[in-house]
Design an enzyme around this catalytic site. Structure first.
Site, PDB file in Angstrom:
ATOM      1  N   HIS A  88      31.228  34.745  47.101  1.00  0.00           N
ATOM      2  CA  HIS A  88      32.478  35.041  46.413  1.00  0.00           C
ATOM      3  C   HIS A  88      32.225  35.592  45.014  1.00  0.00           C
ATOM      4  O   HIS A  88      31.329  35.142  44.300  1.00  0.00           O
ATOM      5  CB  HIS A  88      33.353  33.791  46.319  1.00  0.00           C
ATOM      6  CG  HIS A  88      34.808  34.131  46.258  1.00  0.00           C
ATOM      7  ND1 HIS A  88      35.400  34.634  45.117  1.00  0.00           N
ATOM      8  CD2 HIS A  88      35.788  34.075  47.197  1.00  0.00           C
ATOM      9  CE1 HIS A  88      36.685  34.858  45.361  1.00  0.00           C
ATOM     10  NE2 HIS A  88      36.944  34.531  46.613  1.00  0.00           N
ATOM     11  N   HIS A  89      33.038  36.577  44.646  1.00  0.00           N
ATOM     12  CA  HIS A  89      32.920  37.195  43.325  1.00  0.00           C
ATOM     13  C   HIS A  89      33.229  36.197  42.210  1.00  0.00           C
ATOM     14  O   HIS A  89      32.822  36.388  41.051  1.00  0.00           O
ATOM     15  CB  HIS A  89      33.871  38.394  43.230  1.00  0.00           C
ATOM     16  CG  HIS A  89      33.340  39.523  42.401  1.00  0.00           C
ATOM     17  ND1 HIS A  89      32.648  39.331  41.214  1.00  0.00           N
ATOM     18  CD2 HIS A  89      33.400  40.872  42.567  1.00  0.00           C
ATOM     19  CE1 HIS A  89      32.313  40.498  40.702  1.00  0.00           C
ATOM     20  NE2 HIS A  89      32.744  41.447  41.497  1.00  0.00           N
ATOM     21  N   ALA A  90      33.938  35.127  42.503  1.00  0.00           N
ATOM     22  CA  ALA A  90      34.196  34.095  41.493  1.00  0.00           C
ATOM     23  C   ALA A  90      32.908  33.410  41.066  1.00  0.00           C
ATOM     24  O   ALA A  90      32.833  32.838  39.971  1.00  0.00           O
ATOM     25  CB  ALA A  90      35.180  33.056  42.040  1.00  0.00           C
TER      26      ALA A  90
END
Length: 487
Positions: free
Chosen positions: A139-141
């Site tokens: 995930h880009h988070a």
């Protein structure tokens, strides 16, 4: 516990049934360098298990704050199950690149399970080359381009024999993470921080609103202009006029509402060929990459009879991670804008104009605060942050007439020497990045060991023939080589 920044949380907030917030990459591995001559999921599991102390994000599980009173936290997953995250599958014969790209697009289109650490890994066999593909999905988070490359670097070695690892017991787990009541209490104690945080962000964020996604909000341009004048009066310093303010993105067919399905194409160009063009024309490698991307997209627009008279506008993520922030993971980027000269037919003139425009972008970048995107987000309370983030994206990409950007182009540097994963040599490393409503085309490039590895992602319906772009990239590079005549 580790709290997400507002920028990290933004990638969670933007997820819908059609849009995902994770990124991926496809590593092509040659198992012939291993003693056994083969590579299986069990080998990758052993590798990851050995290196988990070096890879804390792989154990982080998302923990939302009740009532969204604050940004979420990462907590250690005490029930971490490596078997869930590492999977294996095979392609049917003949195992072509097109089959691999299709399978990768289908896997990446599926959302990640938010009840577990937000990553998956697939080992894909059956490639006609005899190589094995390793698809990582995270995930880009958790990561941006640079911190994602850091994680991959911890899974890769300089030799097939691997490396000496630290004591596996050095990782400290969260001893007693708070429960629901504790999370609410923590969020309530932090409420007084919000107005203070917004006030601290005002001087840096407001004069630069035009360089953030909030530039689409009504009045943002006027507020930013007034703030710049006030800043000029108070400091006595003249600020340059940003070229961003004069860029207007035309509408194309890949700037509409995306579906839940993706198309993916990958390929490689020789870095030496790009450097030869760079040296011949007195530009940079990145100038050449952006210019040939413009040429390839121009071919697509011409073939679909929708070439605009004005340039497209590319969103270019730029890392603002400092040396002391290496290993901190998360997102430290700023989103810059640059014209993409699809309206220029001559490849040499297009390259010269690209060089000039990217020089201007670098000047704007140097003048901007590194934490601009986070500072701008601080004006929104976490309780309404998700809704505000989705609204801002919708206004930025779906406003009547024109979007803010047309596509994303990203260039991530990599090592010039060979690397090995569990003893298998890394042949190539193709990125797979995010597309959203209004931004239905993403071209991401990673350099590695004498090659430029392109990963091109589009919406399945908007660009069903996106695979043609890879061939056009090569054609555009050939036109710029010193021995080739230009149009």
């Amino acid at each position: 516990m580790r709290q997400l920044s507002s920028l990290d949380a933004q990638f969670l907030a933007l997820e819908t049934a059609r849009q995902s917030g994770h990124v991926a990459s496809v590593a092509i591995l040659d198992p012939s360098t291993r003693p056994t001559g083969s590579l299986a999921a069990a080998d990758i599991q052993v590798l990851i298990a050995e290196r988990l102390p070096l890879l804390p994000p792989l154990r982080w599980r998302l923990r939302e704050v009740p009532l969204s009173l604050d940004y979420p936290y990462w907590l250690d997953d005490r029930d971490f199950d490596l078997d869930f995250h590492v999977r294996e599958l095979g392609l049917a014969a003949p195992g072509s690149d097109a089959q691999l790209a299709h399978q990768v697009a289908r896997i990446v289109a599926r959302p990640l399970d938010r009840t577990r650490p937000l990553w998956e890994l697939y080992l894909i066999s059956g490639l006609i080359s005899g190589h094995v593909a390793m698809l990582t999905k995270i995930h880009h988070a958790l990561v941006d381009g640079i911190s994602g490359a850091e994680i991959m670097g911890l899974l890769l070695d300089l030799t097939p024999a691997g490396r000496e690892l630290p004591d596996p017991d050095t990782y400290a787990y969260d001893k007693s993470p708070p429960g629901r009541v504790g999370m609410v209490a923590r969020a309530v104690r932090g409420i007084p921080r919000y107005p203070l945080r917004a006030l601290r962000s005002l001087p840096a964020a407001v004069p630069n609103l035009q360089e953030t996604p909030f530039s689409t909000l009504p009045g943002a341009g006027a507020i930013g202009s007034v703030a710049k004048r006030v800043e000029r009066v108070l400091t006595g310093e003249e600020r340059p006029v940003h070229a961003r303010e004069r860029m207007v993105a035309p509408k194309t067919s890949f700037n509409g509402r995306v579906s839940a399905h993706r198309r993916f194409v990958f390929g490689q160009l020789k870095l030496d060929d790009v450097k030869a063009v760079k040296n011949a024309h007195g530009v940079t490698v990145n100038d050449v990459v952006v210019s040939i991307c413009a040429g390839a997209v121009r071919h697509w627009l011409v073939s679909h009879r929708e070439l605009p008279d004005e340039p497209l506008v590319a969103q270019i993520p730029v890392s603002v991670r400092k040396d002391e922030q290496v290993g901190t993971f998360g997102n430290r980027i700023i989103l810059m804008s640059a014209p993409l000269f699809t309206n220029e037919a001559d490849p040499v003139r297009r390259l010269a104009r690209t060089h000039e425009a990217l020089d201007g972008m670098k000047e704007r970048h140097r003048a901007l605060p590194a934490d601009l995107l986070q500072d701008a987000n601080h004006f929104i309370h976490p309780a309404v942050f998700s809704r505000a983030a989705r609204l801002t994206l919708r206004m930025a990409t779906s406003r009547p007439g024109r979007p803010t950007w047309n596509l994303v182009i990203s260039n991530v540097p990599g090592p010039p020497f060979p690397l090995y994963c569990a003893g298998a040599r890394l042949v190539a490393h193709y990125p797979f990045s995010v597309i959203t409503d209004g931004l239905g085309l993403n071209i991401t490039v990673m350099s590695y060991c004498g090659g430029l590895d392109f990963g091109i992602v589009s919406d399945r319906d908007q660009m069903p023939d996106v695979d043609r772009l890879m061939g056009w990239l090569g054609d555009e590079l050939t036109k710029l080589t010193p021995s080739a005549p230009s149009e």
